[in-house]
Motif scaffolding. Structure first.
Motif, PDB file in Angstrom:
ATOM      1  N   PRO A   1     -10.018  -1.190  -1.580  1.00  0.00           N
ATOM      2  CA  PRO A   1     -10.833  -0.062  -2.039  1.00  0.00           C
ATOM      3  C   PRO A   1     -11.718  -0.459  -3.205  1.00  0.00           C
ATOM      4  O   PRO A   1     -11.407  -1.383  -3.964  1.00  0.00           O
ATOM      5  CB  PRO A   1      -9.774   0.960  -2.483  1.00  0.00           C
TER       6      PRO A   1
ATOM      7  N   GLN B   1      -5.187   6.325   9.704  1.00  0.00           N
ATOM      8  CA  GLN B   1      -6.381   5.474   9.610  1.00  0.00           C
ATOM      9  C   GLN B   1      -6.454   4.778   8.253  1.00  0.00           C
ATOM     10  O   GLN B   1      -6.752   3.583   8.166  1.00  0.00           O
ATOM     11  CB  GLN B   1      -7.647   6.310   9.825  1.00  0.00           C
ATOM     12  N   LEU B   2      -6.190   5.524   7.198  1.00  0.00           N
ATOM     13  CA  LEU B   2      -6.269   4.961   5.852  1.00  0.00           C
ATOM     14  C   LEU B   2      -5.182   3.918   5.627  1.00  0.00           C
ATOM     15  O   LEU B   2      -5.412   2.908   4.941  1.00  0.00           O
ATOM     16  CB  LEU B   2      -6.155   6.077   4.815  1.00  0.00           C
TER      17      LEU B   2
ATOM     18  N   THR C   1      -3.507   5.118  -2.413  1.00  0.00           N
ATOM     19  CA  THR C   1      -4.440   6.083  -1.836  1.00  0.00           C
ATOM     20  C   THR C   1      -3.859   7.469  -2.014  1.00  0.00           C
ATOM     21  O   THR C   1      -2.696   7.710  -1.672  1.00  0.00           O
ATOM     22  CB  THR C   1      -4.671   5.817  -0.336  1.00  0.00           C
TER      23      THR C   1
ATOM     24  N   ARG D   1      -7.559   5.081  -4.640  1.00  0.00           N
ATOM     25  CA  ARG D   1      -8.570   5.618  -3.732  1.00  0.00           C
ATOM     26  C   ARG D   1      -8.251   7.090  -3.490  1.00  0.00           C
ATOM     27  O   ARG D   1      -7.130   7.422  -3.087  1.00  0.00           O
ATOM     28  CB  ARG D   1      -8.547   4.846  -2.419  1.00  0.00           C
TER      29      ARG D   1
ATOM     30  N   HIS E   1       0.852  -1.192   0.000  1.00  0.00           N
ATOM     31  CA  HIS E   1       0.000   0.000   0.000  1.00  0.00           C
ATOM     32  C   HIS E   1       0.884   1.238   0.000  1.00  0.00           C
ATOM     33  O   HIS E   1       1.830   1.343   0.784  1.00  0.00           O
ATOM     34  CB  HIS E   1      -0.895  -0.015   1.251  1.00  0.00           C
TER      35      HIS E   1
ATOM     36  N   ARG F   1     -13.791  13.708   3.820  1.00  0.00           N
ATOM     37  CA  ARG F   1     -13.691  13.612   5.270  1.00  0.00           C
ATOM     38  C   ARG F   1     -13.525  15.021   5.833  1.00  0.00           C
ATOM     39  O   ARG F   1     -13.057  15.931   5.128  1.00  0.00           O
ATOM     40  CB  ARG F   1     -12.494  12.753   5.683  1.00  0.00           C
TER      41      ARG F   1
ATOM     42  N   MET G   1      -3.996   1.956   7.891  1.00  0.00           N
ATOM     43  CA  MET G   1      -4.353   0.759   8.666  1.00  0.00           C
ATOM     44  C   MET G   1      -5.612   0.068   8.148  1.00  0.00           C
ATOM     45  O   MET G   1      -5.946  -1.030   8.600  1.00  0.00           O
ATOM     46  CB  MET G   1      -4.529   1.127  10.144  1.00  0.00           C
ATOM     47  N   ASP G   2      -6.325   0.720   7.228  1.00  0.00           N
ATOM     48  CA  ASP G   2      -7.560   0.151   6.692  1.00  0.00           C
ATOM     49  C   ASP G   2      -7.215  -1.040   5.794  1.00  0.00           C
ATOM     50  O   ASP G   2      -6.645  -0.878   4.716  1.00  0.00           O
ATOM     51  CB  ASP G   2      -8.315   1.218   5.890  1.00  0.00           C
ATOM     52  N   GLY G   3      -7.586  -2.215   6.235  1.00  0.00           N
ATOM     53  CA  GLY G   3      -7.247  -3.419   5.488  1.00  0.00           C
ATOM     54  C   GLY G   3      -8.240  -3.782   4.402  1.00  0.00           C
ATOM     55  O   GLY G   3      -8.011  -4.715   3.630  1.00  0.00           O
ATOM     56  N   LYS G   4      -9.352  -3.059   4.316  1.00  0.00           N
ATOM     57  CA  LYS G   4     -10.362  -3.388   3.312  1.00  0.00           C
ATOM     58  C   LYS G   4      -9.900  -2.926   1.937  1.00  0.00           C
ATOM     59  O   LYS G   4      -9.423  -1.800   1.791  1.00  0.00           O
ATOM     60  CB  LYS G   4     -11.704  -2.727   3.664  1.00  0.00           C
TER      61      LYS G   4
END
Length: 298
Positions: free
Chosen positions: A195, A187-188, A138, A200, A102, A276, A190-193
């Protein structure tokens, strides 16, 4: 391992701190050893890297799960745009040779424009070059940073006049606190989902837009003295920037940026990505820097 470039700055430090609070292993990348101590106190591993040198960047990202990328505008260079593009190219070469899972790039509002936006054009170049990587991407686009007003605070407090290139003075525009950008970046990362779209694109600004009049009023309230907003005439911009020590190349980037800003071109990109909102208010952000500006103006 999360690798944070620009960890010695406000955004990068906030990202590193948030990741460490979450128990993540962090390698904080800085330009020189003088920036290391507070990051070591956070529990970060510290690496020193030169963004012009692909080998230096490669060492910094070795073993990284995710990388937060920041390419600063080299203010002291005769041709800052060319120098920043070379940094971006060197970084992308290193990331392509050893891609992490990432990559999050710190970008700007208006980065969708390929030209005529001054400094922001360089963030378009950053996004475009990173877009050639075969990895999860991202792009975190931030509004104008509130702490940028620190540059003119001593003048504003000494003379009671807040000079601005924003025209007109009552126009409201998006701003954001650096710590909110850094916290969201963490936060982004650590986001494992996965995109829905790649890259993103996430945009962040504060909950309330402000005008230069609002900024002057807030500074006045915090400092307990009169401060009036002043729109610097367009024909005086170059001389003012030169007087502040900026070279011709850097001054031109800023002039073009504010021309685009005043024309309404620097804003969140409609219909693209996610939005955001940072919780830090203008008053809270300026309260942290007005006392320092007052001391410098004394």
């Amino acid at each position: 391992m999360f690798v944070i470039f620009g960890a010695g700055g406000k955004v990068g430090n906030a990202s590193a701190a948030a990741l460490r609070r979450a128990g993540c292993a962090v390698r904080a990348v800085v330009r020189n050893a003088a920036q290391a101590a507070p990051l070591i106190e956070l529990g970060c591993e510290v690496a020193i890297a030169d963004l012009h040198d692909p080998a230096s960047v490669a060492r910094a990202i070795d073993g990284a799960h995710a990388v937060q990328m920041l390419c600063p505008v080299p203010r002291d260079h005769d041709d800052p745009a060319s120098a920043m593009r070379r940094m971006i190219d060197a970084s992308v070469d290193a990331l392509r040779a050893n891609p992490p899972q990432h990559v999050l790039a710190l970008s700007d509002y208006g980065a969708e424009h390929a030209s005529a936006t001054g400094i922001t054009t360089l963030f378009h170049y950053l996004e475009t070059r990173l877009g050639t990587l075969d990895t999860r991407l991202t792009f975190l686009r931030a509004a104008e940073h509130m702490h940028n007003w620190a540059r003119v605070l001593p003048v504003a407090l000494a003379k009671g006049v807040l000079p601005s290139l924003h025209h007109p003075l009552d126009k409201r525009f998006p701003t954001v606190a650096a710590q909110d950008v850094g916290a969201l970046a963490a936060q982004l990362l650590m986001d494992g989902k996965p995109p829905r779209h790649s890259p993103r694109v996430v945009s962040i600004e504060s909950e309330q837009r402000v005008s230069v009049i609002d900024v002057a009023r807030t500074i006045a309230d915090l400092a307990g003295r009169t401060v009036t907003a002043h729109a610097v005439p367009r024909e005086q911009w170059a001389a003012m920037l030169a007087g502040a020590g900026l070279g011709d190349g850097h001054a031109r980037l800023i002039v073009d940026l504010y021309d685009a800003h005043n024309a309404g071109c620097i804003d969140v990109q409609d219909g693209v990505g996610e939005r955001r909102f940072g919780p830090t208010t203008l008053t809270q952000a300026l309260a942290a820097i007005v006392p320092r500006g007052a001391a410098l103006s004394a």
